[in-house]
Motif scaffolding. Structure first.
Motif, PDB file in Angstrom:
ATOM      1  N   PHE A  36       0.883  -1.127   0.076  1.00 41.36           N
ATOM      2  CA  PHE A  36       0.043  -0.002   0.023  1.00 41.36           C
ATOM      3  C   PHE A  36       0.762   1.148  -0.021  1.00 41.36           C
ATOM      4  O   PHE A  36       0.619   2.168  -1.030  1.00 41.36           O
ATOM      5  CB  PHE A  36      -0.770  -0.148   1.210  1.00 41.36           C
ATOM      6  CG  PHE A  36      -1.941   1.088   1.297  1.00 41.36           C
ATOM      7  CD1 PHE A  36      -3.235   1.048   0.803  1.00 41.36           C
ATOM      8  CD2 PHE A  36      -1.569   2.367   2.038  1.00 41.36           C
ATOM      9  CE1 PHE A  36      -3.978   2.147   0.784  1.00 41.36           C
ATOM     10  CE2 PHE A  36      -2.449   3.284   2.132  1.00 41.36           C
ATOM     11  CZ  PHE A  36      -3.851   3.227   1.508  1.00 41.36           C
ATOM     12  N   GLN A  39       2.806   1.708  -3.236  1.00 39.58           N
ATOM     13  CA  GLN A  39       1.934   2.068  -4.198  1.00 39.58           C
ATOM     14  C   GLN A  39       1.553   3.843  -4.178  1.00 39.58           C
ATOM     15  O   GLN A  39       1.478   4.440  -5.088  1.00 39.58           O
ATOM     16  CB  GLN A  39       0.521   1.567  -4.469  1.00 39.58           C
ATOM     17  CG  GLN A  39      -0.241   1.842  -5.733  1.00 39.58           C
ATOM     18  CD  GLN A  39      -1.043   0.545  -6.499  1.00 39.58           C
ATOM     19  OE1 GLN A  39      -0.710  -0.557  -5.647  1.00 39.58           O
ATOM     20  NE2 GLN A  39      -1.821   0.848  -7.122  1.00 39.58           N
ATOM     21  N   PHE A  40       1.210   4.023  -2.822  1.00 40.82           N
ATOM     22  CA  PHE A  40       1.123   5.400  -2.529  1.00 40.82           C
ATOM     23  C   PHE A  40       2.101   6.450  -3.098  1.00 40.82           C
ATOM     24  O   PHE A  40       1.799   7.394  -3.835  1.00 40.82           O
ATOM     25  CB  PHE A  40       0.998   5.507  -0.818  1.00 40.82           C
ATOM     26  CG  PHE A  40       0.424   6.936  -0.550  1.00 40.82           C
ATOM     27  CD1 PHE A  40      -0.853   7.094  -0.184  1.00 40.82           C
ATOM     28  CD2 PHE A  40       1.467   8.011  -0.172  1.00 40.82           C
ATOM     29  CE1 PHE A  40      -1.180   8.430   0.225  1.00 40.82           C
ATOM     30  CE2 PHE A  40       1.204   9.112   0.382  1.00 40.82           C
ATOM     31  CZ  PHE A  40      -0.147   9.476   0.546  1.00 40.82           C
ATOM     32  N   LEU A  43       2.425   6.448  -7.158  1.00 40.96           N
ATOM     33  CA  LEU A  43       1.443   7.119  -7.646  1.00 40.96           C
ATOM     34  C   LEU A  43       1.512   8.948  -7.335  1.00 40.96           C
ATOM     35  O   LEU A  43       0.776   9.723  -7.662  1.00 40.96           O
ATOM     36  CB  LEU A  43      -0.137   6.799  -7.259  1.00 40.96           C
ATOM     37  CG  LEU A  43      -0.529   5.453  -7.791  1.00 40.96           C
ATOM     38  CD1 LEU A  43      -1.849   5.130  -7.034  1.00 40.96           C
ATOM     39  CD2 LEU A  43      -0.626   5.488  -9.099  1.00 40.96           C
ATOM     40  N   LEU A  45       1.041  10.273  -4.574  1.00 44.13           N
ATOM     41  CA  LEU A  45      -0.132  10.814  -3.957  1.00 44.13           C
ATOM     42  C   LEU A  45       0.468  11.822  -2.887  1.00 44.13           C
ATOM     43  O   LEU A  45       1.400  11.646  -2.235  1.00 44.13           O
ATOM     44  CB  LEU A  45      -1.167   9.776  -3.246  1.00 44.13           C
ATOM     45  CG  LEU A  45      -1.809   8.886  -4.328  1.00 44.13           C
ATOM     46  CD1 LEU A  45      -2.524   7.751  -3.816  1.00 44.13           C
ATOM     47  CD2 LEU A  45      -2.710   9.883  -5.403  1.00 44.13           C
ATOM     48  N   GLU A  46      -0.330  12.574  -2.471  1.00 43.86           N
ATOM     49  CA  GLU A  46      -0.067  13.864  -1.448  1.00 43.86           C
ATOM     50  C   GLU A  46      -0.483  13.100   0.081  1.00 43.86           C
ATOM     51  O   GLU A  46      -1.717  12.579   0.123  1.00 43.86           O
ATOM     52  CB  GLU A  46      -0.390  15.004  -1.658  1.00 43.86           C
ATOM     53  CG  GLU A  46       0.237  15.705  -2.715  1.00 43.86           C
ATOM     54  CD  GLU A  46      -0.608  16.894  -3.612  1.00 43.86           C
ATOM     55  OE1 GLU A  46      -1.755  16.821  -3.282  1.00 43.86           O
ATOM     56  OE2 GLU A  46       0.065  17.655  -4.163  1.00 43.86           O
ATOM     57  N   TYR A  47       0.146  13.084   0.935  1.00 44.30           N
ATOM     58  CA  TYR A  47      -0.001  12.733   2.153  1.00 44.30           C
ATOM     59  C   TYR A  47      -0.895  13.842   2.837  1.00 44.30           C
ATOM     60  O   TYR A  47      -1.867  13.736   3.512  1.00 44.30           O
ATOM     61  CB  TYR A  47       1.149  12.516   2.883  1.00 44.30           C
ATOM     62  CG  TYR A  47       1.018  11.976   4.319  1.00 44.30           C
ATOM     63  CD1 TYR A  47       0.245  10.701   4.561  1.00 44.30           C
ATOM     64  CD2 TYR A  47       1.282  12.729   5.412  1.00 44.30           C
ATOM     65  CE1 TYR A  47       0.113  10.186   5.984  1.00 44.30           C
ATOM     66  CE2 TYR A  47       0.934  12.209   6.620  1.00 44.30           C
ATOM     67  CZ  TYR A  47       0.613  10.681   6.982  1.00 44.30           C
ATOM     68  OH  TYR A  47       0.272  10.449   8.158  1.00 44.30           O
TER      69      TYR A  47
ATOM     70  N   MET B 937      -5.780   1.110  -4.834  1.00 42.92           N
ATOM     71  CA  MET B 937      -5.396   1.243  -3.295  1.00 42.92           C
ATOM     72  C   MET B 937      -6.634   1.216  -2.334  1.00 42.92           C
ATOM     73  O   MET B 937      -6.835   0.924  -1.281  1.00 42.92           O
ATOM     74  CB  MET B 937      -4.843   2.279  -3.190  1.00 42.92           C
ATOM     75  CG  MET B 937      -3.304   2.403  -3.695  1.00 42.92           C
ATOM     76  SD  MET B 937      -2.326   3.822  -3.459  1.00 42.92           S
ATOM     77  CE  MET B 937      -2.178   3.849  -1.485  1.00 42.92           C
ATOM     78  N   MET B 940      -7.569  -2.044  -1.539  1.00 44.85           N
ATOM     79  CA  MET B 940      -6.441  -2.673  -0.629  1.00 44.85           C
ATOM     80  C   MET B 940      -7.017  -2.166   0.850  1.00 44.85           C
ATOM     81  O   MET B 940      -6.820  -3.087   1.740  1.00 44.85           O
ATOM     82  CB  MET B 940      -5.220  -2.226  -0.963  1.00 44.85           C
ATOM     83  CG  MET B 940      -4.526  -3.115  -2.156  1.00 44.85           C
ATOM     84  SD  MET B 940      -3.018  -2.270  -2.525  1.00 44.85           S
ATOM     85  CE  MET B 940      -2.116  -2.434  -1.379  1.00 44.85           C
TER      86      MET B 940
END
Lengths: 55, 998
Positions: A36, A39-40, A43, A45-47, B937, B940
């Motif tokens: 996870f 992949q985050f 991609l 992605l912004e936290y 995701m 998941m």
């Protein structure tokens, strides 16, 4: 007084069952969460984001 | 002018003369080190005598009683529980408690009971509260000694009258009826008959406060007699607010001849209706007047209303029915036909002394004072509250056995003997913990040194029994079973006193001694007795006569005189017997009774009662004696010490106030020259072999100390009116007095904790229905001379490998250490850290606390702002423990293993919940995105949450919201595992009862 034989038996049984559950949890930690997070990052992605206003 | 000065002077003396007899000296400086260890009330809660009770009009649940030794008590719940309200101000024997009718905040209390039996104690003047008992001030008459009645003007609480019986042992002009019009600041005597007759009863006509009635009574006690009645006994009436009095007991129809004690009452319904109960040889009985005392008529002469008159003789008009009247005696008696016929009943204990009846709208509400304490009824006596909630027992002598925990043996006045463990594994020490044992109410008790379950006990009349606790079998083994009841002591073969001593030899375990005026011994459990001494008393025939006085004889053996009253065998040398008589002699035999020498101290005034005798355990030639002459009206303490087998004696009373008469002296069991003394008013300690004494009162109430026992680092205190108390750590006191400490008394100090037993027990103090138990764990005492707000103080506990077990600190919210300036104590429960429980978790009978420390060596470290000092701790297993040290270690490891798993599981749940929160946040943020990667995701995330949920639900029942929900939603794994800890720790911990209700 020392623990009785059966209290040791039941403890061992319950401990094993708990360990089984904790193993599942560990498994999720080791694989699912890892995937996870990878992949985050992949991609991009912004936290931290500004939450959308709820309609 | 001169006369006026004289009167003013008299007022001032009466008002401001200090009640010196009650003043305790300042405690020693060393107390600042050891005052963190207070005396512990053991109970039992089986009440002792009360002769002063009252309720309060309009307050159905509020009552007060005065105990005959233990101060004043209050209930606000109709007698379910009682609290003492006089401690810290005054105490001792109480004769009267009166609430002001015009202001119920104002209460006057008179010291000194009316029940002048063999163990009567005197009081300390009049005390007053203006806030219903929160605070008290002295209110005069410090020399009154006995105040059986106080009445207050119904319209003015500052106008108050006191019946003063005075010193009952010798002539005095202090007796009579006193009046104050300034709330007790000044008093003046308004009625006086003669210096042997005081006032015993006093009532005010509720309908007309100008009218008062009083009874005077000629009463004298000596060590060998009680005399009730004679010149000066009379009934009096005043019609001018007590200013002048006229005798009305010579009026037409009243009993002729010698009068004794009398009780008087006026009907609140009809001012003309009086009832009197009268002690008189041929014409005693109940008298009634229908014209306010002008003429009288005898209506009843039943002996059961007036037997043993001096002890009872009180009468009460009903508040509603003019023909209803109560008379108290062994039973209490009620008439509903104007005093002609009576029916009898008993409050729970019997031997009734005082009664209060609520106002007419509520006249079935009453409180009774009797030999068991105070009891309340709301239904006219059909049912009563209990007296097993009053720790006011009167004990005579104390002894102990060698069981674990060791037991304490005492005889309770007008009840029976008991044995009670000094600590238990329970939450407190309750009625279930003690049991009856050998002998009767006035016993000395001796436990077979070979068997803690074989007990010998005496009682009055020479009664002596052997009781086997294992089989519950009992046997009478009187030395000379010729019952003396009703006889004077003259012509007795052997005179056995009410409290005749018995004791076992400390060297020959088969040898049991019993003492009359001779020494008797048995070596076959009482099967046969041998007399091994001549008469060791003065055997004065003038003092061996029938007791009672001119009207009624009363011979119970309490007045038997010229008897052996205190005896002991040397702890060092077998057969060295030290014998003290109640008539002033001490004898010594060095050869088991073959030869006797009189070693009476030369300076001791004649006829002193040798109340206790203590041969030293350190030096055979040394012995200590506590003597008293209080029954001669001499309240001086008499403590003596010899160091040369009685060739010479030294009086050792410096530091004890002049009227705190001595009852007992005991030697410390560790330090030579350290002594404890019990007196009528306080407890004292000496660290210089009696050269000087210091107050050792601390939280002990003001109550006669009748006996002391030193045992296993403890001091046991038997009282006459406040049951049993114990000091749990004399080691702390010894160390506080040690010279090394006094040199550096302004430094922080950590004391070496006493050796702890690994056993259960809850040390909660302050129960109103049960004695305080010794707490489980390690009691740590430390001294902090000065403490600033920001100071950091901690106590850390280490195991034998110096690994930290636990720290408690002023700065730690979870493991808080409360510290104050001066002496501090902390009870370490020896429990290690356990498993984590998450907030809101509902578990069924699960225990997550860590194990208790196993027997071994530990260490406590005190840190004050980083400055550290430490002391070793020793924990040993209880001698009666069924578990070996290896067993305890197995339990210790088991509990730790269980906790480790539970802790891991609960921490995982914590993590699961944190992950779930973050995953949900992720889903909320990215749930509507179209990219396949993000969609994956989200899937998941949902999958992980599902897995988490399954794990959490397997570990813990997440549906539980309230304590009994687990009955609906079954408990899961960690609960089941932690329950094993609950089971494992039974035996060392009380079960978790709150989780075990179903």
């Amino acid at each position: 007084m020392p623990p009785t034989s059966q209290s040791i038996e039941v403890k061992d049984e319950l401990t094993a069952e708990i360990e089984k559950q904790l193993a599942i949890f560990d498994e999720v930690l080791q694989s699912d969460i890892k995937k996870f997070n990878e992949q985050f990052n992949a991609l991009n992605l912004e936290y931290l984001v500004i939450e959308k206003e709820k309609k | 002018m001169n006369k006026l000065y004289y009167i003013l002077f008299a007022f001032v003396v009466l008002a401001f003369a200090k009640a010196e007899s009650q003043q305790l000296p300042e405690p020693p400086e060393e107390q600042k080190f050891y005052e963190s260890q207070e005396f512990r009330l053991l109970g039992p809660f089986r009440g002792g005598r009360s002769a002063a009770v009252t309720g309060v009009p309009g307050k159905p649940n509020l009552f007060y009683f005065g105990s005959t030794g233990g101060g004043v008590w209050k209930t606000v719940d109709g007698g379910r529980t009682w609290s003492n309200i006089s401690d810290k101000f005054f105490g001792g024997s109480i004769g009267a408690v009166t609430v002001a009718p015009s202001d119920h905040n104002v209460i006057y209390v008179g010291g000194g009971e009316k029940t002048v039996r063999g163990n009567v104690s005197s009081g300390y003047g009049i005390w007053k509260t203006e806030d219903a008992g929160k605070t008290w001030t002295e209110a005069g008459l410090p020399k009154s000694r006995h105040v059986p009645r106080i009445v207050i003007d119904p319209n003015d609480h500052n106008t108050v009258y006191a019946a003063v019986l005075g010193n009952i042992y010798k002539p005095t002009t202090d007796r009579g009826i006193y009046k104050s019009t300034d709330g007790g600041k000044t008093w003046s005597k308004k009625l006086f008959t003669n210096d042997l007759a005081g006032a015993v009863d006093l009532i005010i006509d509720p309908s007309n406060p100008r009218v008062l009635y009083a009874n005077t009574w000629r009463l004298q006690r000596t060590p060998y007699s009680l005399s009730s009645g004679g010149d000066g006994s009379a009934i009096w009436k005043s019609t001018d607010y007590g200013e002048t009095w006229k005798e009305i007991s010579k009026n037409e129809g009243f009993a002729k001849g010698t009068l004794g004690i009398m009780g008087i009452t006026v009907s609140p319904v009809d001012s003309d209706r009086l009832y009197a109960i009268v002690e008189n040889k041929d014409q005693g009985g109940l008298y009634r007047s229908d014209d306010a005392g002008l003429t009288w008529k005898k209506t009843n002469s039943d002996r059961s209303l007036r037997q043993r008159a001096w002890y009872y003789t009180r009468i009460y008009a009903d508040t509603k029915d003019v023909d209803k009247v109560y008379v108290v005696n062994v039973n209490y008696h009620k008439s509903t036909d104007g005093g002609k016929n009576f029916s009898s009943a008993r409050a729970p204990h019997g031997d009734h002394h005082d009664l209060w009846i609520a106002p007419p709208e509520d006249s079935d509400r009453m409180i009774m004072g009797d030999d068991g304490g105070a009891q309340i009824t709301y239904d006219g006596g059909e049912t009563w509250s209990t007296y097993h909630n009053q720790p006011t027992a009167q004990y005579y002598r104390v002894t102990t056995d060698n069981s674990f925990p060791y037991r304490i043996y005492v005889a309770q006045q007008d009840n029976g003997t008991i044995r009670i463990p000094h600590r238990t594994t329970g939450r407190s020490i309750t009625d279930n913990d003690w049991e009856g044992t050998a002998g009767g109410e006035s016993a000395h008790i001796a436990v077979d040194p070979k068997d803690n379950d074989i007990v010998y006990g005496g009682s009055y009349g020479g009664y002596l029994t052997r009781y086997n606790h294992k089989t519950k079998s009992q046997r009478a083994i009187n030395v000379w079973p010729d019952n003396p009841m009703g006889h004077g002591a003259e012509g007795m073969k052997y005179r056995f006193q009410w409290n005749f001593p018995i004791l076992f030899s400390q060297h020959e375990p088969n040898k049991l001694y019993a003492f009359s005026n001779n020494v008797h011994v048995t070596t076959n459990e009482g099967q046969s007795w041998e007399t091994i001494s001549p008469d060791l008393t003065r055997n004065d025939p003038t003092k061996l006569v029938s007791s009672g006085g001119p009207i009624t004889q009363d011979n119970t053996s309490v007045e038997y005189y010229c008897t052996i009253f205190a005896a002991a065998e040397s702890p060092i040398n077998a057969g060295e017997l030290w014998i003290g008589s109640d008539d002033g002699l001490i004898h010594l035999s060095k050869d088991g009774g073959k030869n006797w020498s009189n070693i009476t101290p030369k300076g001791l005034p004649e006829w002193a009662q040798m109340n206790s005798i203590e041969p030293s355990r350190y030096d055979a030639a040394t012995c200590y004696v506590a003597a008293t002459r209080y029954k001669l009206g001499d309240f001086t303490p008499y403590l003596y010490r010899t160091t040369d087998y009685g060739k010479s004696w030294k009086k050792i009373t410096d530091g004890i106030p002049s009227e705190h008469f001595s009852r007992v002296i005991r030697e410390d069991d560790q330090v030579q020259g350290m002594l404890y003394a019990g007196t009528e008013t306080g407890l004292y300690i000496s660290t210089d072999d009696g050269k000087s004494w210091k107050s050792f009162q601390m939280n002990l109430p003001i109550v006669p100390v009748t006996d002391l026992a030193v045992k296993d680092n403890n001091l046991i205190i038997a009282t006459q009116g406040r049951s049993l108390w114990i000091h749990d750590d004399l080691g702390l006191v010894r160390e506080a007095f040690s010279s090394t400490l006094s040199r550096k008394q302004d430094e922080n100090k950590l004391f070496k904790p006493k050796t702890s037993y690994r056993m259960a027990g809850n040390g909660r103090a302050g129960s109103l229905t049960a004695g305080a138990n010794h707490p489980a764990g390690v009691q740590v005492h430390f001294y902090i001379p000065t403490l600033k707000e920001k100071d950091s103080v901690s106590l850390s506990f280490y195991d034998s490998k110096n690994e930290l077990i636990k720290t408690y600190a002023t700065y730690d919210k979870k493991n808080k250490l409360k510290v104050k300036e001066g002496a501090n104590s902390f009870n370490w429960n020896t429990v290690y850290d356990g498993a984590e429980k998450l907030p809101g978790m509902i578990l069924w009978w699960a225990n997550m606390s860590g194990p208790k420390a196993v027997p071994g060596s530990y260490k406590v470290e005190l840190s004050v702002n980083g400055k550290k000092e430490s002391q070793p701790i020793t924990i040993i297993s209880a001698p009666n423990s069924e578990a070996s040290d290896a067993d305890m270690l197995a339990q210790f490891n088991y509990v730790n293993e269980v906790n480790a798993t539970v802790d891991k599981a609960h921490k995982s749940i914590k993590n699961i919940r944190a992950f779930n929160k973050k995953l949900s946040a992720f889903e909320a943020l990215y749930g509507d995105r179209e990219e396949q990667g993000v969609k994956d995701m989200i899937a998941m995330s949902k999958d992980m949450k599902k897995k988490f949920s399954e794990v959490e639900k397997a570990l813990y029942q997440t549906k539980n919201r309230s304590g009994q929900d687990p009955l609906n939603f079954p408990i899961r794994l960690t609960n089941k595992l932690a329950h094993l800890n609950s089971l494992a720790q039974i035996g060392d911990f009380a079960p978790y009862i709150t989780k075990y209700r179903s």
